[in-house]
Write an enzyme that holds these catalytic residues in place. Structure first.
Site, mmCIF file in Angstrom:
data_model
loop_
_atom_site.group_PDB
_atom_site.id
_atom_site.type_symbol
_atom_site.label_atom_id
_atom_site.label_comp_id
_atom_site.label_asym_id
_atom_site.label_seq_id
_atom_site.Cartn_x
_atom_site.Cartn_y
_atom_site.Cartn_z
ATOM 1 N N ASP A 132 1.051 -1.191 -0.061
ATOM 2 C CA ASP A 132 0.220 0.015 -0.070
ATOM 3 C C ASP A 132 0.961 1.332 -0.027
ATOM 4 O O ASP A 132 1.406 1.869 0.913
ATOM 5 C CB ASP A 132 -0.796 0.142 1.208
ATOM 6 C CG ASP A 132 -1.886 1.142 1.115
ATOM 7 O OD1 ASP A 132 -1.495 2.122 0.453
ATOM 8 O OD2 ASP A 132 -3.192 0.969 1.694
ATOM 9 N N HIS A 191 0.312 7.989 4.105
ATOM 10 C CA HIS A 191 1.093 7.124 5.386
ATOM 11 C C HIS A 191 2.405 7.328 5.572
ATOM 12 O O HIS A 191 2.914 6.745 6.142
ATOM 13 C CB HIS A 191 0.696 5.599 4.925
ATOM 14 C CG HIS A 191 -0.598 5.446 4.848
ATOM 15 N ND1 HIS A 191 -1.631 5.405 5.714
ATOM 16 C CD2 HIS A 191 -1.605 4.713 4.028
ATOM 17 C CE1 HIS A 191 -2.790 5.159 5.515
ATOM 18 N NE2 HIS A 191 -2.890 4.631 3.965
ATOM 19 N N ILE A 202 -0.823 9.205 8.721
ATOM 20 C CA ILE A 202 -1.645 8.292 9.458
ATOM 21 C C ILE A 202 -1.254 6.944 9.212
ATOM 22 O O ILE A 202 -0.669 6.435 8.167
ATOM 23 C CB ILE A 202 -3.130 8.357 9.286
ATOM 24 C CG1 ILE A 202 -3.594 8.155 7.964
ATOM 25 C CG2 ILE A 202 -3.726 10.033 9.636
ATOM 26 C CD1 ILE A 202 -5.230 8.103 7.726
ATOM 27 N N GLY A 230 -5.226 1.838 7.824
ATOM 28 C CA GLY A 230 -6.281 1.143 8.809
ATOM 29 C C GLY A 230 -5.989 -0.818 8.729
ATOM 30 O O GLY A 230 -6.286 -1.160 9.706
#
Length: 284
Positions: free
Chosen positions: A187, A192, A207, A210
């Site tokens: 990803d 991120h 961040i 998830g």
């Protein structure tokens, strides 16, 4: 309308060949924070090739998550990626994932639900190898601004709130570099990693993925409730309820009952702000 629900659901499934080996498994586990303490026999099951087992949530990154990518480019689906959020994730395990494998992944849009101001795409990926089915994965993709087309609202994914205090509460620290390591499993979203991109998206800093919180939580359940036996997990589902930042701490509350563990995950440093909700691990 950018999403043609009937066309998307009727479209032919897309298939691709994927493969993985111990290096992919080890990298994924390290991205979840495995290996601390480095010589702990329980942690070596995640990091040492001679003792390796596979956490079932590896299914979300096998083949670099090609099922979700394929679903977002399916016929009838034309969306602005800036309006896309990963709303929830479910994995059903048909048998334990091998340390080394080659498989065929088949992805399709299983459903499109109308939530009024948004649409939800259910992107289903079925993976099988020469011996038969391995896992089925459903990603619930929330697309802002695409609802209101008169479609089915879909089933509720909310779980009844558990009663009483949790049976166990576990805290798991997130390393400052954890998102940088986790993204190497496929990803590459700059949200991120790149502070400037994160600010454009409305965040003070990058961040955590998830699906990294998702994997960390399953590891905590396996290690503390299931005796470290990854093969006992039969399914795992969650709703992504909020963000968490690298450097923060996950508080993982567990309510146990026969064959199931209900979970709530919050961010300790932000007054237990929700991270994962409606989270359930089914096991044998």
């Amino acid at each position: 309308m950018p999403i043609d629900a009937a066309k998307a659901v009727a479209a032919e499934p897309r298939s691709a060949e994927i493969s993985w080996d111990h290096k992919d498994i080890q990298l994924y586990h390290l991205g979840l924070g495995a290996g601390v303490p480095a010589t702990d026999p329980d942690e070596l099951r995640y990091t040492l090739e001679s003792k390796l087992h596979v956490l079932p949530s590896f299914a979300t990154v096998a083949g670099a998550g090609m099922g979700v990518v394929g679903g977002l480019s399916a016929p009838g689906v034309e969306v602005n990626l800036a309006a896309v959020l990963h709303g929830g994730q479910t994995i059903e395990l048909h048998r334990p994932i091998p340390v080394k494998g080659k498989a065929t992944t088949t992805s399709r849009v299983a459903a499109v639900y109308d939530k009024g101001k948004a649409a939800i795409l259910v992107l289903r990926t079925e993976v099988a190898d020469a011996e038969g089915p391995l896992w089925t994965s459903d990603a619930q993709i929330f697309v802002r601004g695409e609802g209101g087309f008169g479609g089915d609202r879909g089933p509720s994914t909310r779980l009844e709130a558990p009663t009483g205090a949790p049976d166990k509460t576990i805290e798991r620290p997130i390393r400052e570099d954890q998102a940088l390591l986790y993204r190497l499993s496929g990803d590459w979203n700059p949200l991120h990693a790149d502070p400037e991109f994160a600010k454009l998206a409305g965040f003070d800093r990058p961040i955590l993925h998830g699906l990294c919180s998702y994997g960390m939580t399953l590891k905590a359940v396996v290690d503390t409730v299931l005796g470290g036996d990854v093969s006992r997990v039969t399914s795992y589902s969650t709703r992504f309820a909020g963000i968490v930042f690298p450097g923060e701490t996950l508080r993982i509350a567990l309510w146990e009952s026969p064959g199931r563990v209900q979970v709530s995950v919050t961010a300790v440093e932000r007054d237990d702000a929700p991270v994962l909700a409606d989270t359930l691990v089914l096991h044998n």
